[in-house]
Design a protein around this motif. Structure first.
Motif, PDB file in Angstrom:
ATOM      1  N   LYS A 137       0.403   9.807   4.356  1.00 45.16           N
ATOM      2  CA  LYS A 137      -0.268   9.645   3.064  1.00 45.16           C
ATOM      3  C   LYS A 137      -1.682  10.193   3.132  1.00 45.16           C
ATOM      4  O   LYS A 137      -2.153  10.871   2.207  1.00 45.16           O
ATOM      5  CB  LYS A 137      -0.297   8.159   2.677  1.00 45.16           C
ATOM      6  CG  LYS A 137      -0.933   7.887   1.328  1.00 45.16           C
ATOM      7  CD  LYS A 137      -0.840   6.405   0.967  1.00 45.16           C
ATOM      8  CE  LYS A 137      -1.471   6.143  -0.396  1.00 45.16           C
ATOM      9  NZ  LYS A 137      -1.368   4.710  -0.777  1.00 45.16           N
ATOM     10  N   ARG A 138      -2.390   9.915   4.243  1.00 40.19           N
ATOM     11  CA  ARG A 138      -3.753  10.423   4.412  1.00 40.19           C
ATOM     12  C   ARG A 138      -3.764  11.947   4.422  1.00 40.19           C
ATOM     13  O   ARG A 138      -4.660  12.575   3.843  1.00 40.19           O
ATOM     14  CB  ARG A 138      -4.363   9.889   5.712  1.00 40.19           C
ATOM     15  CG  ARG A 138      -5.820  10.315   5.912  1.00 40.19           C
ATOM     16  CD  ARG A 138      -6.438   9.647   7.106  1.00 40.19           C
ATOM     17  NE  ARG A 138      -5.905  10.153   8.361  1.00 40.19           N
ATOM     18  CZ  ARG A 138      -6.298   9.703   9.558  1.00 40.19           C
ATOM     19  NH1 ARG A 138      -7.187   8.723   9.659  1.00 40.19           N
ATOM     20  NH2 ARG A 138      -5.787  10.218  10.661  1.00 40.19           N
ATOM     21  N   SER A 139      -2.758  12.549   5.053  1.00 37.08           N
ATOM     22  CA  SER A 139      -2.675  14.011   5.087  1.00 37.08           C
ATOM     23  C   SER A 139      -2.544  14.585   3.684  1.00 37.08           C
ATOM     24  O   SER A 139      -3.204  15.574   3.345  1.00 37.08           O
ATOM     25  CB  SER A 139      -1.481  14.436   5.948  1.00 37.08           C
ATOM     26  OG  SER A 139      -1.347  15.841   5.950  1.00 37.08           O
ATOM     27  N   ASP A 157      -5.880  14.179   1.950  1.00 34.47           N
ATOM     28  CA  ASP A 157      -6.844  15.148   2.472  1.00 34.47           C
ATOM     29  C   ASP A 157      -6.665  16.511   1.800  1.00 34.47           C
ATOM     30  O   ASP A 157      -7.647  17.202   1.492  1.00 34.47           O
ATOM     31  CB  ASP A 157      -6.704  15.286   3.986  1.00 34.47           C
ATOM     32  CG  ASP A 157      -7.281  14.093   4.748  1.00 34.47           C
ATOM     33  OD1 ASP A 157      -8.064  13.342   4.131  1.00 34.47           O
ATOM     34  OD2 ASP A 157      -6.950  13.934   5.933  1.00 34.47           O
ATOM     35  N   LYS A 158      -5.417  16.904   1.598  1.00 37.47           N
ATOM     36  CA  LYS A 158      -5.158  18.179   0.928  1.00 37.47           C
ATOM     37  C   LYS A 158      -5.668  18.158  -0.503  1.00 37.47           C
ATOM     38  O   LYS A 158      -6.242  19.142  -0.992  1.00 37.47           O
ATOM     39  CB  LYS A 158      -3.659  18.480   0.940  1.00 37.47           C
ATOM     40  CG  LYS A 158      -3.102  18.837   2.313  1.00 37.47           C
ATOM     41  CD  LYS A 158      -1.602  19.099   2.250  1.00 37.47           C
ATOM     42  CE  LYS A 158      -1.041  19.420   3.630  1.00 37.47           C
ATOM     43  NZ  LYS A 158       0.427  19.621   3.596  1.00 37.47           N
ATOM     44  N   MET A 159      -5.476  17.041  -1.188  1.00 33.22           N
ATOM     45  CA  MET A 159      -5.956  16.924  -2.566  1.00 33.22           C
ATOM     46  C   MET A 159      -7.480  16.966  -2.619  1.00 33.22           C
ATOM     47  O   MET A 159      -8.068  17.625  -3.481  1.00 33.22           O
ATOM     48  CB  MET A 159      -5.449  15.618  -3.175  1.00 33.22           C
ATOM     49  CG  MET A 159      -3.940  15.536  -3.339  1.00 33.22           C
ATOM     50  SD  MET A 159      -3.324  16.662  -4.619  1.00 33.22           S
ATOM     51  CE  MET A 159      -3.970  15.865  -6.070  1.00 33.22           C
ATOM     52  N   ILE A 160      -8.134  16.271  -1.682  1.00 35.58           N
ATOM     53  CA  ILE A 160      -9.599  16.268  -1.635  1.00 35.58           C
ATOM     54  C   ILE A 160     -10.130  17.666  -1.357  1.00 35.58           C
ATOM     55  O   ILE A 160     -11.108  18.115  -1.972  1.00 35.58           O
ATOM     56  CB  ILE A 160     -10.098  15.261  -0.568  1.00 35.58           C
ATOM     57  CG1 ILE A 160      -9.757  13.832  -0.996  1.00 35.58           C
ATOM     58  CG2 ILE A 160     -11.594  15.416  -0.342  1.00 35.58           C
ATOM     59  CD1 ILE A 160      -9.970  12.803   0.090  1.00 35.58           C
ATOM     60  N   ALA A 161      -9.487  18.366  -0.434  1.00 37.67           N
ATOM     61  CA  ALA A 161      -9.905  19.738  -0.124  1.00 37.67           C
ATOM     62  C   ALA A 161      -9.769  20.636  -1.334  1.00 37.67           C
ATOM     63  O   ALA A 161     -10.620  21.501  -1.581  1.00 37.67           O
ATOM     64  CB  ALA A 161      -9.064  20.278   1.043  1.00 37.67           C
ATOM     65  N   GLU A 215       0.831  -1.203   0.000  1.00 41.11           N
ATOM     66  CA  GLU A 215       0.000   0.000   0.000  1.00 41.11           C
ATOM     67  C   GLU A 215       0.866   1.253   0.000  1.00 41.11           C
ATOM     68  O   GLU A 215       0.493   2.280  -0.567  1.00 41.11           O
ATOM     69  CB  GLU A 215      -0.929  -0.011   1.212  1.00 41.11           C
ATOM     70  CG  GLU A 215      -1.788   1.254   1.367  1.00 41.11           C
ATOM     71  CD  GLU A 215      -2.783   1.434   0.231  1.00 41.11           C
ATOM     72  OE1 GLU A 215      -3.106   2.601  -0.083  1.00 41.11           O
ATOM     73  OE2 GLU A 215      -3.232   0.418  -0.334  1.00 41.11           O
ATOM     74  N   LEU A 216       2.032   1.158   0.615  1.00 42.33           N
ATOM     75  CA  LEU A 216       2.943   2.296   0.700  1.00 42.33           C
ATOM     76  C   LEU A 216       3.917   2.349  -0.468  1.00 42.33           C
ATOM     77  O   LEU A 216       4.818   3.181  -0.487  1.00 42.33           O
ATOM     78  CB  LEU A 216       3.704   2.246   2.031  1.00 42.33           C
ATOM     79  CG  LEU A 216       2.836   2.505   3.260  1.00 42.33           C
ATOM     80  CD1 LEU A 216       3.556   2.073   4.533  1.00 42.33           C
ATOM     81  CD2 LEU A 216       2.424   3.972   3.349  1.00 42.33           C
ATOM     82  N   GLY A 217       3.756   1.445  -1.429  1.00 44.79           N
ATOM     83  CA  GLY A 217       4.561   1.522  -2.645  1.00 44.79           C
ATOM     84  C   GLY A 217       5.888   0.795  -2.602  1.00 44.79           C
ATOM     85  O   GLY A 217       6.724   0.979  -3.481  1.00 44.79           O
ATOM     86  N   PHE A 218       6.100  -0.058  -1.594  1.00 40.39           N
ATOM     87  CA  PHE A 218       7.354  -0.798  -1.529  1.00 40.39           C
ATOM     88  C   PHE A 218       7.353  -1.905  -2.594  1.00 40.39           C
ATOM     89  O   PHE A 218       6.366  -2.625  -2.744  1.00 40.39           O
ATOM     90  CB  PHE A 218       7.534  -1.445  -0.157  1.00 40.39           C
ATOM     91  CG  PHE A 218       7.982  -0.506   0.932  1.00 40.39           C
ATOM     92  CD1 PHE A 218       9.253  -0.607   1.456  1.00 40.39           C
ATOM     93  CD2 PHE A 218       7.138   0.475   1.424  1.00 40.39           C
ATOM     94  CE1 PHE A 218       9.676   0.248   2.469  1.00 40.39           C
ATOM     95  CE2 PHE A 218       7.547   1.335   2.431  1.00 40.39           C
ATOM     96  CZ  PHE A 218       8.821   1.230   2.954  1.00 40.39           C
ATOM     97  N   PRO A 219       8.474  -2.103  -3.322  1.00 35.92           N
ATOM     98  CA  PRO A 219       8.565  -3.198  -4.283  1.00 35.92           C
ATOM     99  C   PRO A 219       8.662  -4.540  -3.568  1.00 35.92           C
ATOM    100  O   PRO A 219       9.135  -4.623  -2.424  1.00 35.92           O
ATOM    101  CB  PRO A 219       9.846  -2.891  -5.071  1.00 35.92           C
ATOM    102  CG  PRO A 219      10.655  -2.041  -4.166  1.00 35.92           C
ATOM    103  CD  PRO A 219       9.676  -1.244  -3.340  1.00 35.92           C
ATOM    104  N   LEU A 220       8.241  -5.592  -4.236  1.00 34.59           N
ATOM    105  CA  LEU A 220       8.162  -6.907  -3.606  1.00 34.59           C
ATOM    106  C   LEU A 220       9.508  -7.389  -3.071  1.00 34.59           C
ATOM    107  O   LEU A 220       9.591  -7.932  -1.960  1.00 34.59           O
ATOM    108  CB  LEU A 220       7.607  -7.937  -4.595  1.00 34.59           C
ATOM    109  CG  LEU A 220       6.134  -7.775  -4.978  1.00 34.59           C
ATOM    110  CD1 LEU A 220       5.748  -8.840  -5.992  1.00 34.59           C
ATOM    111  CD2 LEU A 220       5.234  -7.866  -3.755  1.00 34.59           C
TER     112      LEU A 220
END
Length: 245
Positions: free
Chosen positions: A88-90, A93-97, A55-60
């Motif tokens: 990431k949520r922060s 949230d900025k993008m949604i706002a 979810e955080l973008g780490f490669p396998l």
């Protein structure tokens, strides 16, 4: 639990679980005589950890290195996941706002400043180029950029076709050994191709191969030619670099 049950529980595909098993990332604790994979509670805990990292973008392969480390601590990892997910949520949230303000602006309900219209966006740098500069220095990147920038459209198309031909050739060999004569001949073609664009000595070539599995963006694009190709190329490039010492 059997593989289908685990796939349904975690909302991922059976194929994904098979791939995790094949690369040694998540090997089920049991396999029946009929070949069915059986996952234990410990396997499920590890899968949860893997999916947080994904979810955080780490490669396998990076995840495999982390969770396989003797010093890996699951609780510390979960605390790190929480911290990174909050960050990431922060950002989200900025993008949604910004979206909500833009809708209100379009309706004439509010007025947005130019700066407010672009809050949350950051395309100030090319992440591929920045990483390449950090790994190999300015000169190699500038040479490659200058080379591509001076090409005609036909030359760029021919370059892309040549690159894709090498990828397809390597993809056809990926089920074999990366040290085989055929694999090393094909990876030499890739080495020669890259050195037409810039200056990539063996160690830089090895570093590029490692980036193919460390960076999920590279892995995703390369594996379009065949699942596991990025890892195969990484291994073949490392062997080629060793042989060039």
């Amino acid at each position: 639990m059997r593989v289908k049950e685990v796939a349904d529980l975690a909302q991922i595909s059976v194929r994904t679980l098979h791939h995790y098993d094949e690369i040694g990332l998540l090997v089920p604790d049991q396999t029946t005589e009929a070949g069915y994979r059986i996952y234990s509670d410990a396997n499920l805990e590890l899968l949860q950890q893997i999916l947080f990292f994904r979810e955080l973008g780490f490669p396998l392969m990076k995840i495999k290195d982390i969770v396989g480390s003797p010093g890996f601590n699951r609780q510390e990892a979960l605390e790190l996941h929480r911290k990174l997910l909050l960050e990431k949520r922060s950002r989200l949230d900025k993008m949604i706002a910004t979206i909500e303000k833009t809708v209100q602006h379009m309706k004439g309900e509010i007025q947005m400043t130019a700066q407010e219209k672009f809050e949350g966006f950051d395309f100030s740098s090319n992440p591929y180029e920045q990483e390449a500069r950090e790994r190999w220095g300015e000169q190699a990147v500038d040479q490659a950029n200058a080379k591509v920038g001076g090409m005609s459209k036909q030359e760029k198309d021919e370059m892309a076709a040549g690159m894709n031909d090498i990828y397809r050739k390597l993809a056809a060999l990926r089920s074999g050994s990366p040290s085989s004569e055929e694999a090393q001949a094909a990876i030499k073609e890739w080495y020669d191709f890259l050195n037409k664009m810039g200056s990539y000595p063996p160690e830089a070539f090895r570093g590029l191969g490692q980036m193919y599995v460390d960076d999920v963006r590279f892995t995703k694009n390369i594996d379009k030619f065949g699942e596991g190709l990025a890892v195969f190329m990484r291994d073949a490039m490392g062997i080629y670099a060793d042989n060039r010492k």
